[in-house]
Design an enzyme around this catalytic site. Sequence first.
Site: not given
Ligand code: PGA
Length: 253
Positions: A9-11, A95, A97, A167, A173, A213, A234-235
């Site tokens: 997930n590159w956000k 998600h 967010e 999640e 994050g 994470s 994500g990251g």
């Molecule tokens: P993260 O994000 O790996 O940076 O914690 C995961 C996500 O939000 O899908």
Amino acid sequence: MRRLFIAGNWKMNLLREDAVALAEAVAAKADTVGMVDFAVCPPSVYLDAVGQALRGSKVGLGAQNMYHEAKGAFTGELSAAMLLDVGCQYVILGHSERRHILGETDLDVNRKVKAAIAAGLSPIVCVGETLAQREAEETLQLISSQFRGSLADLTEDDMQKVVIAYEPVWAIGTGRTASPEQAEQVHADLRQMLKDQYNTAVADTVRIQYGGSVNEGNAASLLSQPNIDGALVGGASLKADSFLAIAIKAISG
Ligand code: PGA
């Protein structure tokens, strides 16, 4: 036997040149990692370019959101048909967010899930508790209500097209991950909900990713849990090596 599924997930990161370069690097190396399905989910304006870069590889393309209506006066929104048209197979829905920053409700997510499936996309549907909910021992209750709300009124066939991503909000994050035992407990609970709501066949088929994470250091212990079938990353998905290392650790660990 559920195949591992690792999605990035590159956000809201990367501009075109870096997005295409990352997609090319992931595509080139993913083919050498057997027994794992991959997808990357770039910002929507780069779906087309990233899709071209992935062409001919085993890496699927996913969007990070969509709208439930088919077309019309919905300024700024994208339909499922548009996502399919640029080559998407997946769409991340619900998600945290989007739930917490942009105010999406289970009802919104449910409408999107139904529209995505009807159009032929596989939704990656996210659920997860906040730290306050975990500390108040409300995790199971919250996960169960997101499961019932976001995935309401799906047939058995529909449900088998869904990927669930657990999640925990406090792990996204933050560098904090759920322990393998904490994650496995929620995944096992979700599996039981699938069994209760549908049947053993559905429960045995639906893949449940863990997200929060995930990195090369914790991938083996998380992904070796019996009910953890992959990761939403994500990251660590923003570099090809760290993204692919998660899959390599998962299959070798
Ligand atoms: P993260 O994000 O790996 O940076 O914690 C995961 C996500 O939000 O899908």
